[in-house]
Write a protein that holds these residues in place. Structure first.
Motif: not given
Ligand SMILES: [Zn+2]
Length: 351
Positions: A211-213, A238-240, A298-301
């Motif tokens: 996840n993330c990055s 993923p991050v978008p 989906i992570c950050c964003g």
């Molecule tokens: Zn994240």
């Protein structure tokens, strides 16, 4: 303690028959909305503006998330120590869990407790390992008290730290999801994503992955390799953002057409020009699921429009699909009989 009834079906039953979608990215979205400070990124919003957290949970569920992840990411002892507010630790965690539980119960989704990278782990310092274990135990304990259906351990950069997290989750008896945040060169301990996930899978994690990055483009090939290496369920969140070979993570993205960002890179507050559109996330979900990766998010964003697109790509029709685009009634570009021909003609300028 609550006497919350566990969601039925649970995580593993759902994964046995289809994909499970988990929206993450609460920190970034609530930062953009003006309720979290970038930098420390501590989710004090669950105490200061709980209504905003309810709202975002509900928006993500409306868009198709099957999981309501309690917003305790970076709400752990070390982060609260850094901002000098350790006394908020327990109320923050309990509040976050109660908010998430309410939304999960009203929507029939899964309540997930959350633990994450502790930011104190030092490989050769056993004291930090014991302290990290203590941090996981207190947070998992609160999640169990709240009646969590599952526990997510996310964004780990050390394999051994993730193994301790898994151990604590397993002791709780809850299904476990463990995901790593993979830098361009692998994890901090030098492990690549496949090796790290294999170790967690061998230790009995129910779901392993990333996840993330990384954005979809640089996460997808690694997750395919993870899928081939393990027998358990695999996660991809993923991050978008449009990461690329050479700029594998969103921390490495650099907007060379802008000279007014406060730092040299675009992370974390000037990533806007790199945001993936909803269709890209839909394609990612489709490709991942057809390869056997069934825990997606989906992570950050992430925004609700990304989650909806992912859900629709997986054959779902969440409540938000009622408002999915229908350009046939657009004032200029529409094809519907009700659009005047004169305006359809004007619309040709958009082609
Ligand atoms: Zn994240």
């Amino acid at each position: 303690m609550t006497n919350r009834t566990l969601a039925s079906p649970g995580l593993l039953e759902r994964l046995a028959v289809g994909p499970v979608i988990c929206a993450e990215g609460y920190l970034f979205e609530l930062e953009r909305r003006g309720y979290i400070q970038a930098g420390a990124f501590v989710p004090e919003v669950v105490l200061e503006h709980p209504e905003k957290v309810y709202e975002l949970h509900r928006e993500f569920v409306h868009a198709g998330s099957d999981v309501v992840e309690a917003f305790t990411y970076y709400g752990h002892r070390e982060k609260l120590r850094v901002i000098g507010k350790e006394e908020l630790l327990e109320p923050l965690n309990r509040n976050a869990l109660n908010i998430a539980a309410e939304v999960a119960d009203e929507s029939g989704t899964l309540l997930a407790g959350n633990i994450c990278n502790t930011n104190i782990w030092v490989p050769e310092d056993k004291n930090t390992h014991a302290a990290a274990r203590g941090m996981f135990e207190e947070q998992v304990g609160w999640a169990v008290d709240a009646g969590a259906d599952m526990i997510i351990g996310e964004t780990f950069c050390w394999t051994d730290e993730a193994l301790v997290a898994l151990d604590v989750i397993q002791a709780s008896g809850k299904p476990s999801v463990i995901t790593f945040a993979l830098d361009a060169d692998g994890l901090h301990d030098g492990a690549d994503g496949v090796t790290a996930c294999k170790r967690l899978a061998d230790a009995g994690a129910d779901v392993v992955g990333l996840n993330c990055s990384r954005g979809p483009a640089t996460m997808l090939p690694v997750v395919l390799d993870i899928r081939a290496a393990v027998d358990c369920h695999v996660a991809a969140l993923p991050v978008p953002y449009r990461t690329t070979p050479g700029h594998e993570t969103f921390q490495l993205l650099e907007d060379t057409s802008c000279c007014c960002t406060p730092s040299t890179g675009s992370f974390p507050t000037a990533l806007d020009p790199f945001v993936c559109n909803r269709y890209e996330l839909g394609e990612f979900a489709k490709e991942m699921f057809s390869a056997g990766v069934n825990y997606l998010g989906i992570c950050c964003g992430a925004g609700p429009h990304h989650i909806r697109s992912m859900a629709e790509a997986l054959g779902r029709r969440p409540p938000a699909s009622r408002y999915s685009p229908d350009m046939s009634k657009h004032a200029y570009q529409g094809t519907d009989d009700n659009i005047p021909d004169y305006y359809k003609k004007l619309g040709e300028m958009y082609e």
